[in-house]
Design an enzyme around this catalytic site. Structure first.
Site, PDB file in Angstrom:
ATOM      1  N   GLY A 164       0.801  -1.240   0.133  1.00 28.67           N
ATOM      2  CA  GLY A 164      -0.087   0.066  -0.004  1.00 28.67           C
ATOM      3  C   GLY A 164       1.059   1.233  -0.103  1.00 28.67           C
ATOM      4  O   GLY A 164       0.673   2.291   0.788  1.00 28.67           O
ATOM      5  N   SER A 203       0.872   3.539  -2.187  1.00 30.85           N
ATOM      6  CA  SER A 203       0.025   4.853  -2.739  1.00 30.85           C
ATOM      7  C   SER A 203      -0.886   5.276  -1.572  1.00 30.85           C
ATOM      8  O   SER A 203      -0.806   6.452  -1.280  1.00 30.85           O
ATOM      9  CB  SER A 203      -1.039   4.379  -3.737  1.00 30.85           C
ATOM     10  OG  SER A 203      -0.096   3.779  -4.864  1.00 30.85           O
ATOM     11  N   ASP A 248      -7.201   0.568   2.957  1.00 33.76           N
ATOM     12  CA  ASP A 248      -5.452   1.026   3.062  1.00 33.76           C
ATOM     13  C   ASP A 248      -5.090   2.341   3.529  1.00 33.76           C
ATOM     14  O   ASP A 248      -4.146   2.631   4.395  1.00 33.76           O
ATOM     15  CB  ASP A 248      -4.663   0.792   1.563  1.00 33.76           C
ATOM     16  CG  ASP A 248      -5.428   1.347   0.584  1.00 33.76           C
ATOM     17  OD1 ASP A 248      -6.606   2.062   0.873  1.00 33.76           O
ATOM     18  OD2 ASP A 248      -5.093   1.398  -0.518  1.00 33.76           O
TER      19      ASP A 248
END
Ligand code: PMV
Length: 326
Positions: free
Chosen positions: A111, A113, A156
């Site tokens: 994750g 991003s 996330d």
């Protein structure tokens, strides 16, 4: 106003409920102790400059009044959109220098991003001395993720902000910390990078074709997730492992597992894990297994024997935080 700040946010691993969470069912996610570090500084001109340690893009630059327009390289998309959303919200137009440094490889599916979005959001709020609660940070980051990739539950982003192990429902409708301490997790990387939006679309297609079957699978996944929450709170690791394997069977029925994932999962179970499953969208990335201390080494070797890479990460890590203010 500060001249520069450094903020960081953790990577994550999905424990239960992937895919179902996109359709408003709950999931459980834990933050890992490898972090995305983001430094933000003001510039005297009106340019946004982004420097990363990611493959394929070390430096990127553009005019602040053109943010979010035209073609943006994928390594800069989340950062640029976050700045664009923050600037529109608070009517800011300063030049900005961003430097990101990720402690984990973006290929693992931890994750990166979401972590860069969360760390940058905290960095900007701090830089411009604006107070933000966790839900406010979440709203800005989740909007940014949807602006960039159009799909996603936001689990996330919540994990990057709250940290720990959380029970989550899409869009932040529920974000509840699970009080569970340390559980014996083994993480294996398949060596294959998965593309989350493609897998989400694949499940959406299946749901369109066979809505009843997929709804039944999601309802079963929900039951497993609820039981897993209790097992985590009660630290019933054997039960938790069994629930992982049940969740895996259902993910397999959804068609999101892969040969590599199946190999590593079955190697873990054959070597004494209480249970194992894929973690995240599937198709590749990582699998997780739960194994007692006496079996942990054996399970890890089993994964390596199948050419999997064992990732030594600690879970339940701290959420987004300020590292330094200059
Ligand atoms: O592959 P990852 O770690 O980004 O996980 C995706 C999990 C999904 O439930 C499939 C998508 C989502 O946004 O919840």
């Amino acid at each position: 106003m500060a001249d520069g700040v450094i903020a960081s946010a953790p990577g994550k691993l999905m424990l239960f409920g992937e895919h179902a969470v996109v359709y408003d069912y709950p999931c459980i996610v834990t933050a890992v102790d490898q972090r995305m570090m983001v430094e933000v500084k003001l510039r005297k001109d009106k340019r946004l400059v982004i420097r990363t340690n990611q493959p394929g893009m070390s430096r990127y630059e553009r005019q602040v009044d053109e943010l979010g327009q035209g073609i943006i390289p994928k390594q800069a998309k989340f950062s640029e959109m976050l700045v664009s959303n923050f600037y529109s919200k608070f009517k800011v137009e300063n030049g900005l220098e961003i430097r990101t440094d990720c402690q984990f490889s973006s290929k693992f599916g931890f994750g990166s991003s979401a972590a860069v979005t969360a760390a940058l959001a905290m960095g900007l709020y701090e830089l411009f001395s604006i107070k933000a609660s966790k839900p406010e940070l979440f709203d800005l980051c989740y909007k940014t993720v949807l602006d960039v990739q159009g799909v996603g539950s936001g689990f996330d982003v919540a994990s990057a902000i709250w940290g720990g192990t959380i029970y989550y429902i899409k869009g932040g409708k529920k974000i509840e910390a699970i009080n569970c301490g340390d559980y014996p997790l083994v993480v294996g990387y398949t060596g294959i990078k998965a593309d989350t939006p493609t897998l989400i679309k694949q499940v959406a297609k299946l749901k369109k074709r066979n809505s009843e079957k997929v709804s039944k699978i999601f309802t079963e996944i929900k039951k497993i997730t609820e039981k897993a929450r209790t097992a985590l709170e009660e630290r019933d690791d054997k039960e938790l492992g069994g629930l992982m394997s049940l969740n895996q069977l259902l993910l397999d029925e959804l068609g999101v597992s892969s040969n590599r994932l199946d190999e590593l999962i079955s190697a873990s179970c054959k070597n004494g894990a209480w249970g194992a499953k894929l973690s995240g969208a599937g198709g590749g990335d990582c699998m997780i297994a739960l194994a007692g201390e006496e079996k942990k080494k054996k399970v890890e070797n089993g994964i390596r024997m199948k050419q999997g890479e064992v990732l030594k990460v600690k879970h339940c890590a701290e959420g987004v935080r300020l590292e330094k203010r200059k």
